[in-house]
Design an enzyme around this catalytic site. Structure first.
Site, PDB file in Angstrom:
ATOM      1  N   GLY A   1     -43.687  13.563 -19.753  1.00  0.00           N
ATOM      2  CA  GLY A   1     -43.236  12.361 -19.050  1.00  0.00           C
ATOM      3  C   GLY A   1     -42.386  12.638 -17.832  1.00  0.00           C
ATOM      4  O   GLY A   1     -41.829  11.704 -17.242  1.00  0.00           O
TER       5      GLY A   1
ATOM      6  N   TYR B   1     -63.831  13.359  -7.440  1.00  0.00           N
ATOM      7  CA  TYR B   1     -63.083  12.394  -6.623  1.00  0.00           C
ATOM      8  C   TYR B   1     -62.270  13.108  -5.546  1.00  0.00           C
ATOM      9  O   TYR B   1     -62.336  12.748  -4.369  1.00  0.00           O
ATOM     10  CB  TYR B   1     -62.167  11.570  -7.527  1.00  0.00           C
ATOM     11  CG  TYR B   1     -61.412  10.478  -6.815  1.00  0.00           C
ATOM     12  CD1 TYR B   1     -62.077   9.388  -6.282  1.00  0.00           C
ATOM     13  CD2 TYR B   1     -60.027  10.533  -6.704  1.00  0.00           C
ATOM     14  CE1 TYR B   1     -61.378   8.373  -5.632  1.00  0.00           C
ATOM     15  CE2 TYR B   1     -59.323   9.528  -6.068  1.00  0.00           C
ATOM     16  CZ  TYR B   1     -60.003   8.456  -5.526  1.00  0.00           C
ATOM     17  OH  TYR B   1     -59.309   7.455  -4.885  1.00  0.00           O
TER      18      TYR B   1
ATOM     19  N   GLY C   1     -48.110  14.284 -21.681  1.00  0.00           N
ATOM     20  CA  GLY C   1     -47.227  15.399 -21.381  1.00  0.00           C
ATOM     21  C   GLY C   1     -45.799  15.075 -21.767  1.00  0.00           C
ATOM     22  O   GLY C   1     -45.526  14.298 -22.691  1.00  0.00           O
TER      23      GLY C   1
ATOM     24  N   ARG D   1     -44.432   9.998  -9.764  1.00  0.00           N
ATOM     25  CA  ARG D   1     -45.375   9.256  -8.922  1.00  0.00           C
ATOM     26  C   ARG D   1     -44.566   8.287  -8.062  1.00  0.00           C
ATOM     27  O   ARG D   1     -43.416   7.949  -8.366  1.00  0.00           O
ATOM     28  CB  ARG D   1     -46.379   8.467  -9.765  1.00  0.00           C
ATOM     29  CG  ARG D   1     -47.308   9.301 -10.624  1.00  0.00           C
ATOM     30  CD  ARG D   1     -48.308  10.095  -9.802  1.00  0.00           C
ATOM     31  NE  ARG D   1     -49.256  10.799 -10.658  1.00  0.00           N
ATOM     32  CZ  ARG D   1     -49.046  12.011 -11.162  1.00  0.00           C
ATOM     33  NH1 ARG D   1     -47.904  12.638 -10.906  1.00  0.00           N
ATOM     34  NH2 ARG D   1     -49.969  12.589 -11.909  1.00  0.00           N
TER      35      ARG D   1
ATOM     36  N   PRO E   1     -51.584  16.077 -11.532  1.00  0.00           N
ATOM     37  CA  PRO E   1     -50.535  16.573 -10.629  1.00  0.00           C
ATOM     38  C   PRO E   1     -49.140  16.365 -11.220  1.00  0.00           C
ATOM     39  O   PRO E   1     -48.866  15.354 -11.862  1.00  0.00           O
ATOM     40  CB  PRO E   1     -50.721  15.722  -9.363  1.00  0.00           C
ATOM     41  CG  PRO E   1     -52.109  15.187  -9.451  1.00  0.00           C
ATOM     42  CD  PRO E   1     -52.395  15.032 -10.908  1.00  0.00           C
ATOM     43  N   HIS E   2     -48.253  17.341 -10.986  1.00  0.00           N
ATOM     44  CA  HIS E   2     -46.906  17.257 -11.531  1.00  0.00           C
ATOM     45  C   HIS E   2     -45.992  16.383 -10.668  1.00  0.00           C
ATOM     46  O   HIS E   2     -45.112  15.700 -11.186  1.00  0.00           O
ATOM     47  CB  HIS E   2     -46.300  18.656 -11.676  1.00  0.00           C
ATOM     48  CG  HIS E   2     -46.955  19.484 -12.739  1.00  0.00           C
ATOM     49  ND1 HIS E   2     -48.070  20.256 -12.494  1.00  0.00           N
ATOM     50  CD2 HIS E   2     -46.668  19.633 -14.066  1.00  0.00           C
ATOM     51  CE1 HIS E   2     -48.437  20.861 -13.619  1.00  0.00           C
ATOM     52  NE2 HIS E   2     -47.609  20.506 -14.578  1.00  0.00           N
ATOM     53  N   LYS E   3     -46.205  16.422  -9.348  1.00  0.00           N
ATOM     54  CA  LYS E   3     -45.356  15.646  -8.442  1.00  0.00           C
ATOM     55  C   LYS E   3     -46.222  14.975  -7.391  1.00  0.00           C
ATOM     56  O   LYS E   3     -47.212  15.527  -6.931  1.00  0.00           O
ATOM     57  CB  LYS E   3     -44.309  16.533  -7.766  1.00  0.00           C
ATOM     58  CG  LYS E   3     -43.227  17.044  -8.699  1.00  0.00           C
ATOM     59  CD  LYS E   3     -42.135  17.777  -7.931  1.00  0.00           C
ATOM     60  CE  LYS E   3     -41.015  18.214  -8.868  1.00  0.00           C
ATOM     61  NZ  LYS E   3     -39.907  18.881  -8.126  1.00  0.00           N
TER      62      LYS E   3
END
Length: 439
Positions: A323, A261, A321, A327, A388-390
Site C-alpha cells: 500500500g 498498453y 502489495g 499515485r 509502478p511503485h511511484k
C-alpha cells in the site's frame, strides 16, 4: 488661255492629331467620395444605420455562451450532495472561472458577426469516461461533435443527453477500421485504459493503439485536421525519475502483461510525431495521469473506482502489495480543460496532464473511508505484475506554455464521484426524484 502656276516643291506631310488627356486633379480622389455621400442624403442613412445597429446590440440579452456554460456545469453539480448548497456554488466557480477561456464563458454581448465559428470535431472513444465529459464541453462551446465508439468500455448512457441535438452525431465504429469524415479537429481517445480491460484482449489493445492511431492520423492528413493523441503516464513505466518530466524516456518492460498498453501508447506517440515531421500534420500529444470522476466504469480495476465501489457495497477495500505505492489523482474536469487548451494552443507537446498531489494507496483508502464509511475494512493482497511503485507528474511545462494546472482537490472531487456511483449502484437518483416530487 491663262496659264496656271503649279507648285512642285516637296509635299508637306499631314500632322496627325495626338490626344493629350488633362492632368488628374490631385484632390479628385477626395472630392468624389464626399460628393457621393452628400448626394441624395446618403450620409444621413449611414448614420441612421449605425445608430439602429448600436441600439439592437445594446438591447440584446447576454451571450448564449453563458447559458450553455451553466447547462454544462449543471451536469457536474448534479453529482454533489443535495444538502451542500454552498459547495455546489463553490464547485461551479471552480469549473467556470478558469483563465484563458473568457471567450467561451463570457456573459458579455458579442455582435453576431464576431461570434466564434463552431468547429466540426470528431472524438474517438467519446462515449467513454473522459470522452463523454470532453463532448459535453465541446457541445457547450458551440461546436459540432461526432462521437466514434465501439462501446467496448464506453456507454451510450454517457452521451444520451445529447441525442436530438443537431450538432451531435454518434457512430458505432471501431477505429481499427478506416473511417472517412470531414472534420476540423480529431481528439483520439479510443483505447481501453484500465488494466482489467486492456489485459482482456492484449492483441486488440495494441492494434487499437497502432492501427487505430494510423487510421486517425491518415484521416487528419487527408482532410487537414488538427490531431490530438491522448497518451498515458504508463509510457514512463516503473520510473527511475521522480517526479516524471516529459523529457524522461521511461523504464518499460516490453514483454510484460502491461506492455500491450504501455508500448502501444509509446508506438502511437512515435507514429504521431512521424506524421508531424514527415507529412506536416498538425499534432498534439497529452500524457494523462490517473483521472477520476463521474461516469467511470464501476468495476474497471482502477484504484479509485475499486475503493469507492467496495466502500459503497460494504466490502473490504482491496490494497495490493504493502500500500505504499504512490499515485496522483486529477478530477476529470481539470483534464478536459487541459486537453482543450492543448488542442487550441500552438505547442505540439508532449505535455503531462495530471495532479501533482501524491497519495499512497493507504492514504487514498483513508480518504475513501472518511468520505463514505469510516468503518470500512482494508484487505491486503499480493501486488500485480509490473505495477509502478511511484507516479507523480511534473506539470511545470503545462503551467508555463498552456497556462494550465488542476484546480479540484481530491477531497472536493471524490464526493461527486461517490454520488454518481451511489446513483448507478443503488438507484438513489430515481428514489430522490420521486420523493422530491411527492414533497
Amino acid at each position: 488661255m491663262a496659264s496656271e502656276l503649279i507648285y512642285r516643291g516637296p509635299e508637306s506631310q499631314p500632322v496627325p492629331d495626338v490626344y493629350t488627356p488633362k492632368p488628374d486633379k490631385p484632390w479628385l480622389s477626395v472630392i468624389r467620395p464626399v460628393r457621393y455621400l452628400l448626394r441624395e442624403q446618403r450620409i444621413v442613412f449611414l448614420f441612421a444605420g449605425i445608430a439602429i445597429a448600436s441600439l439592437i446590440f445594446a438591447l440584446l440579452p447576454s451571450s448564449r455562451s453563458g447559458s450553455l456554460n451553466y447547462a454544462n456545469n449543471a451536469i457536474y453539480d448534479s453529482y454533489l450532495p443535495s444538502e451542500s448548497t454552498q459547495s455546489q456554488v463553490a464547485h461551479r466557480m471552480i469549473y467556470q472561472n478558469r483563465p484563458g477561456f473568457g471567450l467561451f464563458n463570457s456573459g458579455g454581448k458579442i455582435p453576431l458577426g464576431l461570434q466564434r465559428k463552431g468547429l466540426r470535431i470528431v472524438v474517438t472513444g467519446g462515449a467513454g469516461f473522459v470522452g463523454s465529459h470532453l463532448v459535453d464541453r465541446l457541445i457547450a462551446r458551440g461546436d459540432s461533435v461526432i462521437v466514434v465508439d465501439n462501446f467496448f468500455t464506453g456507454r451510450k448512457e454517457n452521451v444520451m443527453h445529447h441525442f436530438g441535438n443537431p450538432r451531435f452525431e454518434l457512430i458505432r465504429h471501431d477505429v481499427v477500421e478506416p473511417l472517412l469524415l470531414e472534420v476540423d479537429q480529431i481528439y483520439h481517445l479510443a483505447c481501453p485504459a484500465s488494466p482489467v480491460h486492456y489485459k482482456h484482449n492484449p492483441v486488440k489493445t495494441i492494434k487499437t493503439n497502432v492501427v487505430g492511431t494510423l487510421n486517425m492520423l491518415g484521416l487528419a492528413k487527408r482532410v487537414g485536421a488538427r490531431f490530438l493523441l491522448t497518451s498515458t503516464s504508463e509510457v514512463y513505466g516503473d520510473p527511475l525519475e521522480h517526479p516524471q518530466k516529459e523529457t524522461y524516456w521511461g523504464n518499460v518492460n516490453p514483454i510484460g502483461v502491461r506492455s500491450c498498453y504501455d508500448e502501444g501508447k509509446r508506438t502511437a506517440e512515435t507514429l504521431t510525431m512521424d506524421y508531424h515531421r514527415g507529412a506536416g500534420v498538425e499534432v498534439r500529444i497529452a500524457r494523462i495521469f490517473n483521472t477520476y470522476g463521474p461516469r467511470m466504469c464501476i468495476d474497471d480495476g482502477r484504484v479509485v473506482s475499486n475503493f469507492v465501489a467496495q466502500a459503497l457495497r460494504k466490502e473490504p477495500l482491496t490494497v495490493y502489495g504493502d500500500g505504499k505505492q504512490t499515485r496522483s489523482f486529477q478530477f476529470v474536469s481539470d483534464l478536459v480543460e487541459g486537453l482543450m487548451r492543448l488542442m487550441e494552443g500552438e505547442h505540439v507537446g508532449p505535455f503531462n496532464l495530471g495532479n501533482p498531489g501524491e497519495f499512497t494507496m493507504l492514504e487514498l483508502a483513508k480518504v475513501v473511508q472518511e468520505t463514505i464509511d469510516p468503518n470500512a475494512q482494508i484487505e491486503f493482497r499480493p501486488n500485480t505484475e509490473d505495477d509502478p511503485h511511484k507516479r507523480k507528474p511534473d506539470i511545470s511545462r503545462a503551467k508555463e506554455l498552456l497556462g494550465w494546472e488542476p484546480k479540484v482537490a481530491l477531497r472536493k472531487g471524490l464526493p461527486m464521484m461517490v454520488q454518481d456511483f451511489r446513483q448507478r449502484i443503488f438507484g438513489d437518483h430515481k428514489e430522490d426524484t420521486s420523493s422530491a416530487t411527492t414533497a
